[in-house]
Design an enzyme around this catalytic site. Sequence first.
Site, mmCIF file in Angstrom:
data_model
loop_
_atom_site.group_PDB
_atom_site.id
_atom_site.type_symbol
_atom_site.label_atom_id
_atom_site.label_comp_id
_atom_site.label_asym_id
_atom_site.label_seq_id
_atom_site.Cartn_x
_atom_site.Cartn_y
_atom_site.Cartn_z
ATOM 1 N N VAL A 61 0.715 -1.139 0.087
ATOM 2 C CA VAL A 61 0.192 -0.032 -0.135
ATOM 3 C C VAL A 61 0.836 1.364 0.128
ATOM 4 C CG1 VAL A 61 -0.362 0.149 2.587
ATOM 5 C CG2 VAL A 61 -2.041 0.977 1.125
ATOM 6 N N TYR A 62 2.159 1.148 0.487
ATOM 7 C CA TYR A 62 3.003 2.329 -0.132
ATOM 8 C C TYR A 62 3.103 2.876 -1.143
ATOM 9 C CZ TYR A 62 4.492 1.143 5.177
ATOM 10 O OH TYR A 62 4.377 0.703 6.570
ATOM 11 N N SER A 63 2.741 3.894 -1.423
ATOM 12 C CA SER A 63 2.639 4.707 -2.668
ATOM 13 C C SER A 63 2.025 3.714 -3.868
ATOM 14 C CB SER A 63 3.948 5.238 -3.165
ATOM 15 O OG SER A 63 4.605 6.137 -2.374
ATOM 16 N N ALA A 64 1.133 2.896 -3.408
ATOM 17 C CA ALA A 64 0.471 1.950 -4.456
ATOM 18 C C ALA A 64 1.496 1.033 -5.142
ATOM 19 C CB ALA A 64 -0.204 2.546 -5.665
#
Length: 351
Positions: A61-64
């Site tokens: 989920v970090y920066s998609a």
Amino acid sequence: MEYRRLGASGLMVPALSFGAGTFGGRGPLFGAWGTTDAQEARRLVDICLDAGITMFDTADVYSAGASEEVLGEAIRGRRDQVIVSTKTSLPMGDGPGDAGSSRSRLIRACEAALRRLGTDYLDLFQLHAFDAGTPVEEVLATLDSLVRAGKVRYTGVSNFSGWQVMKSLAAAERHGHPRYVAHQVYYSLIGRDYEWELMPLALDQGLGAIVWSPLGWGRLTGKVRRGTPLPPDSRLHRTADYGPPVSDEHLYGVVDALDEIAEETGRAVPQIALNWLLQRPSVSSVLIGARDERQLRQNLGAVGWSLTPEQVAKLDAASHRPAPYPYFPYERQEGFARLNPSVLAAPGRAA
């Protein structure tokens, strides 16, 4: 660098690890954290490895997914020198299968993480949140299959409550699946809730704490003080509502104590806050993040020395908050504490 066992496992991890949330920089939250590209990331990884930091933590989920991609580029050609940790379960889209810990989601998430990171195995695969809609038996059986396939070495969780952890561990024991060895948690001088239930659980069940946001969502950098406006470059302007809450007065009281110890020791405020965490029970590793080389080198100064017992006591007193029910009797009444000493495992607790 000091190395510690990750919980009750045989995996040795550095006392400080690197959190790659600043890599990639996409979206309103992660864009405010940092926009480190692959070239900059490789330089930061160089500095980490020179200092003995071998574990790097990220999440889909970090920066998609961009954080995993940038980290993968930064460690290319030296995969055998690093421990790679990533997480899944939080939403990666709006579809019905884009969130959670179902069998199909975990398998797809693992395969996607391997692809973005450019590796064929994950050292540590963690569930980023508890999925109440998927039976824990399904979750554990899926993780077991990923371990048996050689795609995952160890498993862990993040941001679980005590009952969620214990339900999972009991099911793993019952069915012979690998037990979680890590719990990635929020813990800082201005956020000590971890100590009341999750720390005693970790000590009892052999879970190593991997600490996220050890500087209280950027509030313990030494730049936030009573009567002073937030610095223009502080990410709190854009991200305060995403992070753990804390009252201004409690924050300022802790910062006052940190300032006093900084004057005594000649150490920077963040170094003192990190060093305090490194002395806490159950902590296996503390994640440090950095938008640039200067921040990283400053955080590295948290190791190689120790606060004195008197300094620890001062920080304990400044950061203490009344215990929530059902824990306040264990803090205030000797009889409760004698029956359950592990509840007061953290140094500085009054019995």
